[in-house]
Design an enzyme around this catalytic site. Sequence first.
Site, PDB file in Angstrom:
ATOM      1  N   CYS A  48      25.357  34.067  19.065  1.00  0.00           N
ATOM      2  CA  CYS A  48      23.952  34.130  18.688  1.00  0.00           C
ATOM      3  C   CYS A  48      23.757  34.203  17.170  1.00  0.00           C
ATOM      4  CB  CYS A  48      23.307  35.349  19.353  1.00  0.00           C
ATOM      5  SG  CYS A  48      21.523  35.179  19.536  1.00  0.00           S
ATOM      6  N   ASP A  96      22.137  45.258  26.124  1.00  0.00           N
ATOM      7  CA  ASP A  96      22.476  45.542  24.733  1.00  0.00           C
ATOM      8  C   ASP A  96      22.705  47.034  24.518  1.00  0.00           C
ATOM      9  OD1 ASP A  96      22.961  45.080  22.044  1.00  0.00           O
ATOM     10  OD2 ASP A  96      21.102  43.968  21.719  1.00  0.00           O
TER      11      ASP A  96
END
Length: 197
Positions: A6, A122
């Site tokens: 990412c 996360d």
Amino acid sequence: MFVKICGLREPEHIEAAVEAGADAIGFMLTVSPRRVEPERAAELAALVPGHVLTVGVFHGESPDEVRQAARASGVRAIQLHGRHPHQDFIDLKDLGLPLLRAVPFDSDLRCGAFGEDMLLVDAPRAGSGEPWDWAAVRDRATGKWLLAGGLNPSNVAEAVAAARPWGADVSSGVEVSRGIKDGALIRAFVAAARGAA
């Protein structure tokens, strides 16, 4: 092991990720040191072969803003990061794109609970790059879920063993400085994540 890299902003890092065998590449279309404008994301996405998913990452934008940026960038999937309401996912179904819900580990960790196609779990402090108790989600997250938060080439095998995710996501863990990726680290991460699966 599904691997997502990412926060990419440069063609050479996209090339490194694709060559290493990454399954998905994320573009930050939100406030971030790694942000790219939708037009730049479109240029970068054009370099990504069809078998690799391009993901537009958003945090707090309205469905209308997400829809506009997604169309301008040409990404093939949408990631809503943070505590977006269920309605946002419903509103974005009209795009016909896979949806990823990215949340801290103390959220509802059932993939599909908000109508999403993939779940990203996360760290308690999302985006901090700090390792955390990956084993805490091992029996809580379900379905197609990616582990994120504090991962890097040297610890991703340990994290995968602890959490048993379907996939792994990295951003700061393949950077030489904040927002600056490194091709060698990208290749090392993909190899380590795959080796751990």
